[in-house]
Design a protein around this motif. Structure first.
Motif, PDB file in Angstrom:
ATOM      1  N   PRO A  55       1.430  -1.254   0.113  1.00  0.00           N
ATOM      2  CA  PRO A  55       0.090   0.522  -0.143  1.00  0.00           C
ATOM      3  C   PRO A  55       0.780   1.222   0.098  1.00  0.00           C
ATOM      4  O   PRO A  55       2.072   0.738   0.532  1.00  0.00           O
ATOM      5  N   ASP A  56       0.182   2.388  -0.273  1.00  0.00           N
ATOM      6  CA  ASP A  56       0.889   4.044   0.317  1.00  0.00           C
ATOM      7  C   ASP A  56       1.903   4.009   1.450  1.00  0.00           C
ATOM      8  O   ASP A  56       0.939   3.446   2.163  1.00  0.00           O
ATOM      9  N   PRO A  57       3.088   3.892   1.017  1.00  0.00           N
ATOM     10  CA  PRO A  57       3.541   3.797   2.632  1.00  0.00           C
ATOM     11  C   PRO A  57       3.573   5.849   3.103  1.00  0.00           C
ATOM     12  O   PRO A  57       3.656   5.736   4.628  1.00  0.00           O
ATOM     13  N   GLU A  62       3.587   9.040   8.519  1.00  0.00           N
ATOM     14  CA  GLU A  62       3.119   9.645   8.930  1.00  0.00           C
ATOM     15  C   GLU A  62       2.713   9.535  10.090  1.00  0.00           C
ATOM     16  O   GLU A  62       3.146  10.024  11.473  1.00  0.00           O
ATOM     17  N   ASN A  63       2.386   8.294  10.626  1.00  0.00           N
ATOM     18  CA  ASN A  63       1.929   7.896  11.870  1.00  0.00           C
ATOM     19  C   ASN A  63       2.935   6.904  12.940  1.00  0.00           C
ATOM     20  O   ASN A  63       2.812   7.493  13.940  1.00  0.00           O
ATOM     21  N   LEU A  64       3.757   6.223  11.864  1.00  0.00           N
ATOM     22  CA  LEU A  64       5.203   6.312  12.746  1.00  0.00           C
ATOM     23  C   LEU A  64       6.162   7.304  13.447  1.00  0.00           C
ATOM     24  O   LEU A  64       6.057   7.291  14.639  1.00  0.00           O
ATOM     25  N   THR A  65       6.016   8.095  12.163  1.00  0.00           N
ATOM     26  CA  THR A  65       6.332   9.705  12.861  1.00  0.00           C
ATOM     27  C   THR A  65       5.880  10.128  14.139  1.00  0.00           C
ATOM     28  O   THR A  65       6.384  10.114  16.016  1.00  0.00           O
ATOM     29  N   ARG A  66       4.886  10.043  14.157  1.00  0.00           N
ATOM     30  CA  ARG A  66       3.796  10.800  15.371  1.00  0.00           C
ATOM     31  C   ARG A  66       3.989   9.785  16.652  1.00  0.00           C
ATOM     32  O   ARG A  66       4.617  10.190  17.203  1.00  0.00           O
ATOM     33  N   CYS A  67       4.203   8.084  16.073  1.00  0.00           N
ATOM     34  CA  CYS A  67       4.139   7.039  17.120  1.00  0.00           C
ATOM     35  C   CYS A  67       5.277   7.898  18.103  1.00  0.00           C
ATOM     36  O   CYS A  67       5.760   7.442  19.495  1.00  0.00           O
ATOM     37  N   VAL A  68       6.338   7.229  17.255  1.00  0.00           N
ATOM     38  CA  VAL A  68       7.607   7.418  17.649  1.00  0.00           C
ATOM     39  C   VAL A  68       8.007   8.727  18.485  1.00  0.00           C
ATOM     40  O   VAL A  68       8.902   8.535  19.616  1.00  0.00           O
ATOM     41  N   ILE A  69       7.712   9.655  18.416  1.00  0.00           N
ATOM     42  CA  ILE A  69       7.803  11.261  19.358  1.00  0.00           C
ATOM     43  C   ILE A  69       7.182  10.728  20.166  1.00  0.00           C
ATOM     44  O   ILE A  69       7.864  11.348  21.271  1.00  0.00           O
ATOM     45  N   GLU A  70       5.773  10.196  20.419  1.00  0.00           N
ATOM     46  CA  GLU A  70       5.146   9.866  21.554  1.00  0.00           C
ATOM     47  C   GLU A  70       5.801   9.129  22.407  1.00  0.00           C
ATOM     48  O   GLU A  70       5.283   9.427  23.866  1.00  0.00           O
ATOM     49  N   VAL A 118       3.270  17.666  12.720  1.00  0.00           N
ATOM     50  CA  VAL A 118       3.816  16.604  11.898  1.00  0.00           C
ATOM     51  C   VAL A 118       3.471  17.492  10.303  1.00  0.00           C
ATOM     52  O   VAL A 118       3.023  17.627   9.807  1.00  0.00           O
ATOM     53  N   GLY A 119       4.702  16.867  10.253  1.00  0.00           N
ATOM     54  CA  GLY A 119       5.369  18.425   8.348  1.00  0.00           C
ATOM     55  C   GLY A 119       4.633  17.054   7.836  1.00  0.00           C
ATOM     56  O   GLY A 119       5.103  16.159   7.463  1.00  0.00           O
ATOM     57  N   ALA A 120       4.592  17.236   6.053  1.00  0.00           N
ATOM     58  CA  ALA A 120       4.417  16.026   5.034  1.00  0.00           C
ATOM     59  C   ALA A 120       5.846  15.453   4.780  1.00  0.00           C
ATOM     60  O   ALA A 120       6.963  16.293   4.639  1.00  0.00           O
ATOM     61  N   PRO A 121       5.623  14.806   4.762  1.00  0.00           N
ATOM     62  CA  PRO A 121       6.763  13.649   4.284  1.00  0.00           C
ATOM     63  C   PRO A 121       7.036  13.601   3.318  1.00  0.00           C
ATOM     64  O   PRO A 121       6.985  13.493   2.446  1.00  0.00           O
ATOM     65  N   ARG A 122       8.600  13.386   3.099  1.00  0.00           N
ATOM     66  CA  ARG A 122       9.377  13.376   1.927  1.00  0.00           C
ATOM     67  C   ARG A 122       9.941  11.933   1.720  1.00  0.00           C
ATOM     68  O   ARG A 122      10.411  11.833   2.540  1.00  0.00           O
ATOM     69  N   ILE A 123       9.618  12.019   0.616  1.00  0.00           N
ATOM     70  CA  ILE A 123      10.000  10.432   0.617  1.00  0.00           C
ATOM     71  C   ILE A 123      10.688   9.823  -0.906  1.00  0.00           C
ATOM     72  O   ILE A 123      10.008  10.653  -2.012  1.00  0.00           O
TER      73      ILE A 123
END
Length: 165
Positions: A55-57, A62-70, A118-123
């Motif tokens: 699926p689209d990463p 975005e969710n993994l970034t939010r979780c890691v910071i928390e 959380v900003g827009a991811p650069r992929i």
């Protein structure tokens, strides 16, 4: 039973175990055809998956970034992301989370949910089945960059590297 008899019996037992291990290691694979030629590790290890089959990463990044910071702030349990990260990443996050918890305890500060955006991811996609992303996370006090490498393993994305800068 004397000590000499015990030693002799133990050495005989070790020889039997070693010869059994050699027999198992040299045994030909069971089955027929192509399946018999596949090594045990290759068959049961993580199987790489093509990007087209995944699926689209972007939402996961975005969710993994939010979780890691928390997790680092102590507001989320590490076990909640265990299925989305490799064992190495899990151990690294566990270490960093425990260091953060000790620092909070030394200051006497409670674990609170941080306010951040959380900003827009650069992929980018360096090769098939691998995605690398950078996300800028801004809070009132500072901005941080979170770099994530996702690999397609067993038909789903798994984070094989996460760095919080």
């Amino acid at each position: 039973m004397t000590a000499a008899q015990k030693i002799t019996m133990q050495s005989q037992q070790n020889a039997v175990e070693q010869s059994a291990d050699q027999l198992i290691a040299s045994a030909p694979p069971r089955g027929r055809g192509a399946h018999a030629r596949i090594a045990h590790e290759e068959f049961f290890d993580y199987q790489p998956t093509s990007t087209a089959d995944l699926p689209d990463p972007r939402p996961l990044v975005e969710n993994l970034t939010r979780c890691v910071i928390e997790i680092l702030a102590g507001a989320r349990e590490l076990e909640q992301v265990a299925r989305w990260v490799t064992d190495d990443v899990y151990r690294t996050l566990l270490s960093r989370a425990s260091i953060s918890a000790r620092a909070r305890a030394a200051r006497g500060a409670p674990a609170i949910r941080p306010n951040f955006s959380v900003g827009a991811p650069r992929i980018s996609e360096p090769r098939d089945g691998v995605v690398e992303a950078v996300v800028i996370v801004t809070s009132r006090a500072r901005a941080r960059a979170v770099a994530i490498r996702l690999e397609g393993l067993d038909r789903r994305w798994r984070a094989s590297a996460i760095s919080v800068l």
